[in-house]
Motif scaffolding. Sequence first.
Motif, PDB file in Angstrom:
ATOM      1  N   ALA A 210     -44.201  32.223 -12.737  1.00  0.00           N
ATOM      2  CA  ALA A 210     -45.484  32.622 -12.158  1.00  0.00           C
ATOM      3  C   ALA A 210     -46.587  32.203 -13.110  1.00  0.00           C
ATOM      4  CB  ALA A 210     -45.524  34.124 -11.894  1.00  0.00           C
ATOM      5  N   ALA A 211     -47.811  32.212 -12.603  1.00  0.00           N
ATOM      6  CA  ALA A 211     -48.956  31.779 -13.398  1.00  0.00           C
ATOM      7  C   ALA A 211     -50.053  32.833 -13.338  1.00  0.00           C
ATOM      8  CB  ALA A 211     -49.465  30.435 -12.889  1.00  0.00           C
ATOM      9  N   ASN A 212     -51.120  32.568 -14.065  1.00  0.00           N
ATOM     10  CA  ASN A 212     -52.294  33.432 -14.046  1.00  0.00           C
ATOM     11  C   ASN A 212     -53.195  32.941 -12.917  1.00  0.00           C
ATOM     12  OD1 ASN A 212     -54.322  35.205 -14.615  1.00  0.00           O
ATOM     13  ND2 ASN A 212     -54.771  34.425 -16.663  1.00  0.00           N
ATOM     14  N   TYR A 213     -53.106  33.570 -11.756  1.00  0.00           N
ATOM     15  CA  TYR A 213     -53.788  33.074 -10.565  1.00  0.00           C
ATOM     16  C   TYR A 213     -55.237  33.520 -10.463  1.00  0.00           C
ATOM     17  CZ  TYR A 213     -48.934  32.138  -9.421  1.00  0.00           C
ATOM     18  OH  TYR A 213     -47.636  31.692  -9.463  1.00  0.00           O
ATOM     19  N   ASN A 214     -55.638  34.450 -11.294  1.00  0.00           N
ATOM     20  CA  ASN A 214     -57.023  34.907 -11.281  1.00  0.00           C
ATOM     21  C   ASN A 214     -57.327  35.555 -12.618  1.00  0.00           C
ATOM     22  OD1 ASN A 214     -59.570  35.901 -10.788  1.00  0.00           O
ATOM     23  ND2 ASN A 214     -58.940  37.409  -9.258  1.00  0.00           N
ATOM     24  N   ARG A 215     -58.000  34.830 -13.478  1.00  0.00           N
ATOM     25  CA  ARG A 215     -58.298  35.342 -14.810  1.00  0.00           C
ATOM     26  C   ARG A 215     -59.222  36.553 -14.773  1.00  0.00           C
ATOM     27  NH1 ARG A 215     -59.469  29.594 -17.908  1.00  0.00           N
ATOM     28  NH2 ARG A 215     -57.298  28.927 -18.124  1.00  0.00           N
ATOM     29  N   SER A 216     -59.905  36.769 -13.642  1.00  0.00           N
ATOM     30  CA  SER A 216     -60.813  37.908 -13.525  1.00  0.00           C
ATOM     31  C   SER A 216     -60.127  39.163 -12.998  1.00  0.00           C
ATOM     32  CB  SER A 216     -61.978  37.553 -12.590  1.00  0.00           C
ATOM     33  OG  SER A 216     -62.710  36.456 -13.101  1.00  0.00           O
ATOM     34  N   ALA A 217     -58.831  39.075 -12.716  1.00  0.00           N
ATOM     35  CA  ALA A 217     -58.120  40.230 -12.166  1.00  0.00           C
ATOM     36  C   ALA A 217     -58.178  41.401 -13.154  1.00  0.00           C
ATOM     37  CB  ALA A 217     -56.678  39.861 -11.871  1.00  0.00           C
TER      38      ALA A 217
ATOM     39  N   ARG B  40     -57.189  46.391  -3.126  1.00  0.00           N
ATOM     40  CA  ARG B  40     -58.140  45.431  -3.683  1.00  0.00           C
ATOM     41  C   ARG B  40     -57.718  44.983  -5.087  1.00  0.00           C
ATOM     42  NH1 ARG B  40     -63.259  44.997  -2.015  1.00  0.00           N
ATOM     43  NH2 ARG B  40     -63.252  47.151  -1.218  1.00  0.00           N
ATOM     44  N   ASP B  41     -57.320  45.939  -5.912  1.00  0.00           N
ATOM     45  CA  ASP B  41     -56.926  45.626  -7.282  1.00  0.00           C
ATOM     46  C   ASP B  41     -55.718  44.698  -7.314  1.00  0.00           C
ATOM     47  OD1 ASP B  41     -58.925  47.412  -8.249  1.00  0.00           O
ATOM     48  OD2 ASP B  41     -57.532  49.094  -7.993  1.00  0.00           O
ATOM     49  N   ILE B  42     -54.737  44.974  -6.463  1.00  0.00           N
ATOM     50  CA  ILE B  42     -53.518  44.161  -6.447  1.00  0.00           C
ATOM     51  C   ILE B  42     -53.779  42.807  -5.808  1.00  0.00           C
ATOM     52  CG2 ILE B  42     -51.141  44.043  -5.631  1.00  0.00           C
ATOM     53  CD1 ILE B  42     -51.688  46.093  -7.868  1.00  0.00           C
ATOM     54  N   ALA B  43     -54.574  42.784  -4.741  1.00  0.00           N
ATOM     55  CA  ALA B  43     -54.879  41.507  -4.087  1.00  0.00           C
ATOM     56  C   ALA B  43     -55.553  40.545  -5.049  1.00  0.00           C
ATOM     57  CB  ALA B  43     -55.760  41.743  -2.864  1.00  0.00           C
ATOM     58  N   ALA B  44     -56.322  41.080  -6.002  1.00  0.00           N
ATOM     59  CA  ALA B  44     -57.019  40.219  -6.961  1.00  0.00           C
ATOM     60  C   ALA B  44     -56.072  39.529  -7.922  1.00  0.00           C
ATOM     61  CB  ALA B  44     -58.044  41.044  -7.739  1.00  0.00           C
ATOM     62  N   ILE B  45     -54.870  40.073  -8.098  1.00  0.00           N
ATOM     63  CA  ILE B  45     -53.904  39.455  -9.003  1.00  0.00           C
ATOM     64  C   ILE B  45     -53.360  38.160  -8.415  1.00  0.00           C
ATOM     65  CG2 ILE B  45     -51.678  39.750 -10.178  1.00  0.00           C
ATOM     66  CD1 ILE B  45     -52.171  42.759 -10.081  1.00  0.00           C
ATOM     67  N   TYR B  46     -53.162  38.161  -7.089  1.00  0.00           N
ATOM     68  CA  TYR B  46     -52.538  37.009  -6.435  1.00  0.00           C
ATOM     69  C   TYR B  46     -53.432  36.602  -5.262  1.00  0.00           C
ATOM     70  CZ  TYR B  46     -48.502  33.966  -5.948  1.00  0.00           C
ATOM     71  OH  TYR B  46     -47.667  32.868  -5.957  1.00  0.00           O
ATOM     72  N   VAL B  47     -54.277  35.596  -5.469  1.00  0.00           N
ATOM     73  CA  VAL B  47     -55.329  35.273  -4.503  1.00  0.00           C
ATOM     74  C   VAL B  47     -54.937  34.160  -3.531  1.00  0.00           C
ATOM     75  CG1 VAL B  47     -57.163  36.048  -6.040  1.00  0.00           C
ATOM     76  CG2 VAL B  47     -56.415  33.658  -6.134  1.00  0.00           C
TER      77      VAL B  47
END
Length: 584
Positions: free
Chosen positions: A419-426, A436-443
């Motif tokens: 896996a990768a870092n799909y959203n550095r702002s998560a 919302r918090d979890i959705a931000a991890i995997y966009v």
Amino acid sequence: MRKFGGERLARTAAQGMLVRGERIRAPRLFPMKHHPHFPRSGLVARLALAVILGFSAAWLAAAGTTVKVTVLSTTDLHGRVYPVDYYTGKAAEVGLAKIATLVQRERKDDPDLLLIDCGDTIQGTPMVYYHNRRHNEPTDPMMLAMNSLRYDAMVPGNHEYNFGLAVLQKARSEASFPWLSANTIAKSTGKPAYDPYLVKEVRGVRIGILGLTTPGIPRWEDPEHYAGLEFLETVGVAEKYVRILREQEHVDAVVVAMHMGIDGDPALVEPASPLRPAAENAALAIARQVPGIDLILMAHTHRTVSALSANGVLLTQAGYWGNHLVKAELFFAQEESGGWKLQAKSARAQPVHAGIPADEAILALIRPYHDEAQAWLDTKIGVSARALDAREGSLRDTALIDLIQRVQLETGQADVSLAANYNRSAFIPEGDVTVRDIAAIYVYENTLYVVEITGAQLKAALEHAAGFFLPYEPGRTPAQLMNPEIPAYNFDMAAGVSYEIDLRRAPGDRIRNLVFKGEPLAPGRKLRLAINNYRYNGGGGYTMLKGAPVLMRSGAEIRDLIIDWVTKNKTIPAEPDNNWRIVH
């Protein structure tokens, strides 16, 4: 100034930019060629921005009967209508509602303007995800808004295929404007699956609009998402249809709207690589090789390009998410024969900012979709003992990336996960955790694959990932060695094994101490590997994984798998297992 291939490169807009020996000219208003009504002196050139300074009307008056055609363009809207960041809940200076305000202003000046979108439109925010996956019966919200704004055409991008053909075709059927793609071919007929082009007459001037889609879709999408379709290389297709537009449709100008752009630094156009195949972004190749094109509206790379000139073709790009609106203007003079000749053209990418209000009619039109998504995002599903973030998720093992890995390992009963870092702002706050918090991890709309690979393949994948870092320079930190040309979502980290990335070693030989279940990983050891569909299809240059035997596939997106895991388990693990580290 700097040297490249023995030639000096001018890096300012006023001086222009050089692309492999060809001058890519700076943004400006310029004539098509020398003409008695358009003297060279003072016309070309010292403009560093593509703006029409109030002289244009008087300047053209000398030519007799003249017509100006305005072309507006958006691209890579990715489901953004409301000026909001759905992952943080905060305001954002983006979106089609703000673009609508600019469009309405332009229509007051030119009611006959053309409005074109260059794709990646129906995917990208929780709002359109919720519509496409959970409540698809109403009209597609993007098509609803674009119909209201009276778009003339749209080019489908690669992300139009993320939800499969049924969702795509439904959205397409709900548009009051054609979707254009000359190089997307129906295998059953051998003919374009979309209209290849559109001809619009504006005050007597005939404008041909040709649509092209990046042919890289099979490298990123699951085959069933484009079943029955093939995507041809675009240079030859463009040449064919530009000739048709010129010789059979007798257009006065050709506009190519494409879901492609320019890779890398436009002054140093990079050679093709596994990460960036040559055909994925063919804007410059088409401008150079296909005669008869006047204007190219670009997309796909999420760049903002006010104006570039290559081989006499004007290229421009409207950024992404509705953060810019391109305004191109084509100036025609009527010839004695009664026909029209293009004499000059300009383009400018107009930024969206806080001073531009969102159009209230568009907001009201899309409010039911927006409110539905917000209610879903605000649902509480778990708790976290402390705040977690992904800012350094590509530099060290973190609890947020480990959460993705844990879900993939458990769901797929896998030995190893990538896996990768799909959203550095998560960011996950201490305390209650929402959708919302979890959705931000995997966009992204990725699904889970479990494939069978060997230890040698895993090491090759990790070596490829370690190419995320530039060659070692003493004194530079890992953060300083991150290659800005490689997005973080292409730097995969592994769980289920332990290893080190030694940046002091040459790329391709950086993975050290790769251990599985307490022992060095043997090259021939068989493993169940959990990855996303993008990786399975070779996305990001991970060709060593493409076509591996499939042991399991999920029907749900990985984002939903993570949401379901947190809903079931309630508590998010707050500490990473620190199974990998960077040595420098």
